[in-house]
Enzyme design. Structure first.
Site, PDB file in Angstrom:
ATOM      1  CG  PHE A 166      47.430   9.038 -44.819  1.00 19.91           C
ATOM      2  CD1 PHE A 166      47.037   8.021 -45.331  1.00 19.91           C
ATOM      3  CD2 PHE A 166      46.736   9.654 -44.215  1.00 19.91           C
ATOM      4  CE1 PHE A 166      47.827   7.454 -44.244  1.00 19.91           C
ATOM      5  CE2 PHE A 166      47.893   8.706 -42.465  1.00 19.91           C
ATOM      6  CZ  PHE A 166      48.341   8.108 -43.204  1.00 19.91           C
ATOM      7  CE  LYS A 205      49.996  13.815 -38.517  1.00 19.87           C
ATOM      8  NZ  LYS A 205      49.083  12.765 -39.425  1.00 19.87           N
ATOM      9  CG  ASP A 225      41.068  13.574 -39.955  1.00 19.83           C
ATOM     10  OD1 ASP A 225      42.118  14.131 -39.757  1.00 19.83           O
ATOM     11  OD2 ASP A 225      41.537  12.155 -41.080  1.00 19.83           O
TER      12      ASP A 225
END
Ligand SMILES: *Cc1c(COP(=O)(O)O)cnc(C)c1O
Length: 407
Positions: free
Chosen positions: A144, A258, A229
């Site tokens: 993802f 985030k 990531d």
């Protein structure tokens, strides 16, 4: 209007006027402090999702709020057409935290991923010497990395991809955790390998201990960039600044997002050395909001919190407490628990309940969590959570599983 009516009216408003791309729990949050949020009716909940780790430092973190407030009173947006006095100090601090030279400042995680892919392709053509239009990038099954068309082009989640084609070419997916399969997919046109050090959305999937070191060795030997990531795994969550630290590897590029925005503003970045990020020249990439002074001020304050190591340590210590508590549930409705720092994936016995049902019952008991992939639930409380809050969360999960077994 009573608070309960207000709550359902607000749910209806969202239902009527917000596209149904999410399926939220029936909780309407109004305020938050630390690891706790309060709904419009005044009920308190322990936040065990922390906005998918965007709120690692807690709701209303006083240090981050102060940095934001101070910058709100000065200037918030200049665009990159001019310099601002916040971007340089933020970029220098973030690069130092990561042990790298420079950053590309963006806003959302997906933008950091797109930026990393673009820089890898440009590096491939301009430095590695790949023939024009031939570059390929290797990714992992179950990944993802966000929601743009290029990013979903290499997703194997049918829900994320159906009816959104045609897709961007140039990606190859291999089984996650299998270094030999990854090496077999590399050819002379491979410019990068893009991986989550732990697959978060897939259910906190932790690869074998030798996987990331092998990927580092393979990518170095083939002159291929290793892009980590760390948008969800990084910035304290796993008990280290980066999950790559736990695996003792240093990727070529970190993708961050985030928690970098402190739960206040969207802030993301690609962090790497000059020999790679330096391939981009003026006009070749950009973002109107990327590197804005408000984001930079908050991002620098986030880096300041991480620079002491105290949050990483706290996630490590509290994570061990959480893992021990969750471990006791295996066999009582829980099939497996995977955890790294304050990040846990809990596989619920599908014969007992779906992850969604467990999350709904947890919410009734004052714990907010999120299911992923059917029967897995994910816990990622803010790192400021108190030890007794974690015990509370485990106690509520224990009670929910008891209720379900008695059904
Ligand atoms: C959340 C996430 C993204 C995308 O971030 P957005 O801010 O939602 O665009 C990318 N990669 C990983 C690993 C993520 O968890």
């Amino acid at each position: 209007m009573s608070a309960v009516v207000a709550s359902s009216a607000l749910v209806d408003l969202e239902d009527d006027h917000v596209a149904h791309t999410y399926h939220p729990l029936d909780v309407v949050v109004a305020t938050g402090e630390g690891a706790w949020v309060t709904d419009v009716a005044g009920r308190r909940y322990l936040d065990c999702l922390a906005a998918y780790s965007a709120v690692n430092f807690g709701h209303g973190n006083p240090v981050l709020l102060e940095a934001a407030r101070e910058q709100l009173g000065r200037i918030t947006l200049t665009s990159r057409a001019f310099h601002n006095d916040q971007l340089g100090p933020f970029a220098a601090a973030l690069a130092a935290l990561a042990g790298k030279d420079m950053v590309i400042p963006m806003n959302t995680g997906a933008e950091a991923v797109e930026s990393g892919l673009k820089v890898a392709r440009a590096w491939g053509y301009r430095v590695k010497g790949v023939a024009p239009e031939r570059a390929n990038i290797i990714v992992a099954d179950g990944n993802f990395h966000g929601r743009t068309i290029t990013i979903i082009s290499f997703s194997d989640d049918a829900t994320a991809t159906t009816d959104f084609g045609p897709f961007t070419p140039g990606f190859r997916s291999v089984p996650y955790g299998d270094a030999a399969a990854l090496e077999a997919a590399i050819d002379e046109n491979t410019v990068a390998v893009l991986l989550e050090p732990i697959q978060g959305e897939a259910g906190i999937i932790i690869p074998p201990a030798d996987y990331l070191p092998s990927v580092r060795e393979i990518t170095t030997r083939h002159n291929v960039l290793f892009i980590a990531d760390e948008i969800q795994s990084g910035l304290g969550r796993t008990g280290a600044t980066f999950q790559c630290d736990n695996a003792q590897v240093v990727p070529d590029l970190y993708l961050l997002g985030k928690a970098l925005g402190g739960g206040i503003v969207p802030v993301s970045a690609v962090v790497g050395n000059r020999d790679i990020l330096g391939v981009l020249a003026a006009g070749q990439h950009g973002s109107t909001f990327g590197g804005n002074p408000l984001a930079a001020a908050v991002g620098r304050a986030v880096v300041g919190l991480l620079a002491t190591g105290e949050y990483q340590e706290r996630a490590r210590v509290l994570g061990a407490r959480l893992a021990a508590g969750l471990g006791t549930l295996i066999g009582s409705g829980v099939i497996a628990v995977r955890s790294a720092g304050l990040w846990a994936g809990i596989d619920i016995d599908p014969a007992l309940a779906t992850g969604r049902e467990v999350c709904e019952l947890l919410a009734e008991r004052g714990v907010l969590a999120k299911d992923t992939h059917g029967s897995t639930i994910r816990l990622a409380p803010p790192i400021v959570v108190e030890p007794e809050d974690l015990d509370f969360a485990v106690a509520q999960l224990t009670a929910v599983l008891g209720e379900l077994r008695a059904r």
